[in-house]
Enzyme design. Structure first.
Site, PDB file in Angstrom:
ATOM      1  N   GLY A   1       0.652  -1.201   0.208  1.00  0.00           N
ATOM      2  CA  GLY A   1       0.190   0.044  -0.082  1.00  0.00           C
ATOM      3  C   GLY A   1       0.718   1.307  -0.430  1.00  0.00           C
TER       4      GLY A   1
ATOM      5  CG  ASP B   1       3.108   8.214 -14.333  1.00  0.00           C
ATOM      6  OD1 ASP B   1       3.345   8.874 -13.540  1.00  0.00           O
ATOM      7  OD2 ASP B   1       3.526   7.752 -15.026  1.00  0.00           O
TER       8      ASP B   1
ATOM      9  CB  SER C   1       0.705  -3.958 -16.862  1.00  0.00           C
ATOM     10  OG  SER C   1       1.926  -2.977 -16.599  1.00  0.00           O
TER      11      SER C   1
END
Length: 310
Positions: free
Chosen positions: A229, A256, A250
Site C-alpha cells: 500500500g 502516475d 501490468s
C-alpha cells in the site's frame, strides 16, 4: 484562456508502444501482434488519470517530429487541454513487450533527445504564465538538462503561489527538495537515498519521511510501499492505506495513476486520508490493465469504496 487549478509538466514524454508475442528466442525474429499506442510520460499520465476521474488539468509537454505529432493526437483523443512546446529533436519512444507464453513483461525505455536553450526557456515561460493552484512536475529529465531544472521551475512556481508536486527520482528529486515542495511520492528505496541511508525497513519509513519534512523538503510525503500500500506523512499526521488484493497484469503507469488521483483529490478539497485512499485505489486499479492503459473509473471507485470500509 481558461484557467486550470492543475497544470502538469512533462519535459521528456514518450510515445508508448505495447505489443504481445509468444516465446523469446535469442537471434530469431520475434513476431509481434499489432501494437497499441499510448501517450506516455509522467505528467501526461497524471493528466490522463485526472481526466479518468472526470477532472480537468492543463497538460504541458514537449513535442518533436512525427512522433511528437502522434503524441499530440493521442493526448487530444483523451479530451485533455494541452500546450505542446515544439522541439527540433524528435520525441522519444518506449516499448513494452509481453510474452503470452509466460506473461512476462519486458520494458524498453530510451533517454530523451537534447533540448535547446531556447526550448528550455519556452517551457519555463509557459509554466510561469499559467500560475496554477497545483503544478505537477513528473517524469525524467532529457539528456543534457541540468539536474536542477525542476528545482528552478519549482522556485518560480512557488513565487506565484503554486503548490508544487514532484514525482521524479535521483539527483533531480534531491535538487528540487532543496527549495521545498508541497508533495512528493517516493518509494521506500528512493526515500532511503533521500535521507542518505542504504535501505529502510518498513517500520523506519514514517520517521524517515518526518526527517525530510522537518528539514522543509516537503509538506506532504506519500511513500509507496508496493504491494503493501502507501503511507502519507505530514508534520502532524500519518495515514497508512493497505493495497487492495487485485489480479495484476501490468505495473506500468501505476505510480502516475496514484499521483494523478491524489492531485485530483487535493483539488477537490478531500481530507488527506481520502487523498491517499484515492491514490492507492487508482494505482491498484491501473495494475489490473495491460500495457500503459492506466485505470478504469469503475475499478477505481470500487477499490476506493473497499478502502473506506477498512
Amino acid at each position: 484562456m481558461k484557467t486550470f487549478d492543475i497544470v502538469t509538466l512533462t519535459v521528456n514524454p514518450a510515445l508508448d508502444k505495447t505489443a504481445h508475442f509468444k516465446g523469446l528466442v535469442p537471434e530469431q525474429k520475434i513476431r509481434c501482434e499489432e501494437p497499441r499506442y499510448d501517450a506516455g510520460g509522467g505528467g501526461i499520465n497524471v493528466s490522463k488519470a485526472i481526466a479518468r476521474l472526470e477532472g480537468e488539468s492543463f497538460c504541458v509537454f514537449t513535442s518533436g517530429g512525427p512522433i511528437g505529432r502522434m503524441l499530440e493526437e493521442l493526448v487530444q483523443k483523451e479530451s485533455i487541454t494541452f500546450e505542446a512546446v515544439k522541439t527540433a529533436n524528435w520525441t522519444r519512444e518506449s516499448f513494452v513487450a509481453v510474452d503470452d507464453n509466460t506473461n512476462s513483461q519486458y520494458r524498453f525505455g530510451f533517454s530523451g533527445s537534447v533540448i535547446s536553450e531556447d526550448e528550455k526557456k519556452e517551457i519555463i515561460q509557459t509554466i510561469q504564465e499559467l500560475k496554477p493552484k497545483f503544478l505537477v512536475l513528473s517524469g525524467s529529465l532529457n539528456e543534457g538538462l541540468p539536474t536542477d531544472y525542476y528545482k528552478n521551475i519549482a522556485d518560480l512556481a512557488k513565487q506565484s503561489g503554486s503548490k508544487v508536486i514532484v514525482d521524479t527520482s535521483g539527483e533531480a528529486l534531491q535538487k528540487v527538495l532543496e527549495t521545498g515542495v508541497y508533495l512528493i511520492k517516493p518509494n521506500v528505496g528512493e526515500l532511503a537515498k533521500l535521507i542518505g541511508v542504504e535501505r529502510l525497513e518498513i517500520d523506519e519509513v514514517v520517521h524517515a519521511a518526518q526527517t525530510l519534512i522537518e528539514k522543509g523538503s516537503a509538506e506532504i510525503i506519500v511513500v509507496s510501499l508496493g504491494p503493501q500500500g502507501a503511507v502519507l506523512v505530514t508534520a502532524t499526521q500519518t495515514e497508512f492505506v493497505p493495497a487492495p488484493n487485485v489480479v495484476k497484469k501490468s505495473t506500468v503507469g501505476a505510480g502516475d495513476s496514484m499521483v494523478g488521483a491524489m492531485v485530483w483529490a487535493l483539488s477537490q478539497n478531500k481530507i488527506l486520508k481520502e487523498v491517499v485512499q484515492w491514490g492507492v485505489a487508482c494505482g491498484s486499479a491501473a495494475t489490473m490493465n495491460e500495457g500503459t492503459q492506466l485505470f478504469k473509473l469503475e475499478d477505481a471507485k470500487r477499490l476506493f469504496d473497499w478502502l473506506q470500509k477498512k
